[in-house]
Design a protein around this motif. Structure first.
Motif: not given
Lengths: 229, 206
Positions: A216, A227-228, B169, B173, B175-177, B179, B182-183, B186
């Motif tokens: 993080w 990541e997108k 997972r 996808a 949810s509002n993680v 940025a 992300k991936g 988390i």
């Protein structure tokens, strides 16, 4: 007749047509890239198994790092020398043989000279064999590059792996037991007044969460790694 | 007798779960858990290979490598201790078994090959497989059936873990993680929380 266009093997330490020096900019990048932009653990997601299990204390983490540096440098060099001789179909088995003999060497060495640490690491030295960093770099780099470059790539990736390992071990040992390298660093008067060690840090789930937090932090500084989707 | 096997089975699934207690096979666990379908395929392949290789390596270790194992050839071999070779033997057995299993599955069950096929080569470098054999060496089982039960149980534990994380997972996808988290980030933290949950099994005495 068709002109033969076979790539000549460059067995020498520097590719034959490369005029670049031993420490050219490109080669330095091989060393520095895995530390941040292309870190084996936080970006390439390789070699996580061992990284998490042995980070309760600093000492085993450092020993593990040293072993991985040795194994990666040697195996990258060996595979790079043999890269034009290995048939493509059986390359995985060749990799495994080279890596596992190197790992057996490290294992026996540690048993002889650092028995306590080797007991602590138990099966995780053996598991360097299936550590995907070693395999991944052999497949992705050493199979297609010269010996010196592969050597640098091996060292660079092993250090990138070690940096994360040592970082996680540092926080877990400091917060979990108040020690560093087995010596107490949190002063006694703190314990007497209010401070209590966070025993949760010593348990395995916190290794995962610590790595998650490191990812993080790294990605919020290095935006291009996000990541997108 | 049967109780012992049941205990070992439950223990290897929950208490000594490969992923949550020992972090074995994390690389493929993280890489292949993006969709539930792939997670199930990989999990089945791991169960399959672990159930075959752990007992096989048990036989090799017990009758060829361990201190004094070669005494069945003749008394002059009783002194030999080849256990330093165990690592190389295990990995060779695993790599060749995986290749063999792949060929057999391809020949006799094309449908199964279609769903498992792409995962089998990945298994040779899955640390859960080698880890199973190395733990077998440390645990000192008394017979091949115990080793087989242990291998199967560890495989089922790994299967459970990957199916659980793949399902989470797929949901996350939406949810509002944040940025940067992300991936990968988390996923690590969720796995940590799941491991925390699995730790509640730790005190159970069987």
């Amino acid at each position: 007749m068709k002109k033969e266009n076979i790539k000549k093997p460059s067995f020498l330490f520097i590719g034959r047509n490369s005029a670049e020096g031993i420490f050219s900019k490109k080669n330095k990048k091989l060393l520095s890239d895995p530390l941040d932009d292309n870190n084996p653990i936080t970006v390439q997601v390789l070699g996580i198994c061992s990284a998490l299990a042995i980070t309760v204390q600093l000492k085993p983490a450092v020993v593990m790092t040293a072993s991985v540096i040795f194994v990666m440098a040697c195996s990258n060099v060996i595979i790079s020398i043999l890269r034009n001789l290995i048939p493509n179909r059986i390359r995985i088995i060749v990799f495994l043989v080279v890596i596992s003999s190197l790992v057996a060497l490290v294992d026996q060495f540690l048993k002889a000279y650092a028995y306590d640490v080797s007991k602590e690491l138990s099966i995780f030295i053996g598991l360097i064999v299936t550590n995907c960093i070693v395999m991944g770099r052999l497949e992705a780099f050493a199979l297609g590059n010269g010996v010196w470059k592969s050597f640098l790539d091996g060292i660079g990736n092993a250090i990138g792996y070690g940096v994360i390992l040592i970082l996680v071990a540092f926080f877990r040992e400091l917060l979990g037991s108040g020690n560093l390298w087995g010596m107490q660093v949190v002063p006694d008067f703190l314990y007497e007044s209010w401070y209590v060690n966070n025993g949760l840090m010593l348990l395995s789930p916190m290794a995962l969460i610590t790595v998650g937090v490191i990812i993080w932090i790294q990605r919020s500084f290095n935006k291009k790694l996000i990541e997108k989707g | 007798m049967w109780e012992d096997y049941a205990n070992l089975f439950i223990k290897s699934i929950f208490i000594e779960n490969m992923v949550f207690a020992y972090f074995l096979g994390m690389c493929s666990y993280l890489a292949i858990s993006k969709t539930l379908k792939n997670g199930v395929g990989m999990g089945l392949a791991v169960i399959f290979v672990l159930t075959i290789t752990v007992p096989l390596n048990y036989l090799i270790y017990d009758y060829l490598l361990v201190d004094g194992a070669l005494s069945w050839i003749g008394p002059e071999y009783a002194e030999l201790d080849l256990s330093f070779l165990s690592l190389i033997m295990f990995i060779a057995v695993i790599a060749s078994m995986v290749q063999l299993v792949e060929m057999i599955v391809e020949k006799f069950s094309p449908a199964l090959y279609g769903s498992l096929g792409i995962f089998l080569p990945l298994i040779a470098v899955n640390c859960a497989i080698l880890g199973g054999s190395l733990f077998m060496q440390i645990k000192d089982f008394s017979g091949i059936s115990e080793a087989a039960v242990y291998g199967f149980g560890s495989g089922v534990g790994w299967f459970l873990a990957i199916v659980a994380i793949a399902a989470i997972r797929e949901k996350i996808a939406y949810s509002n993680v944040p940025a940067p988290l992300k991936g990968l980030g988390i996923t690590f933290i969720i796995t940590g929380l799941m491991a925390l949950g699995f730790m509640s099994f730790m005190g159970i005495k069987l």
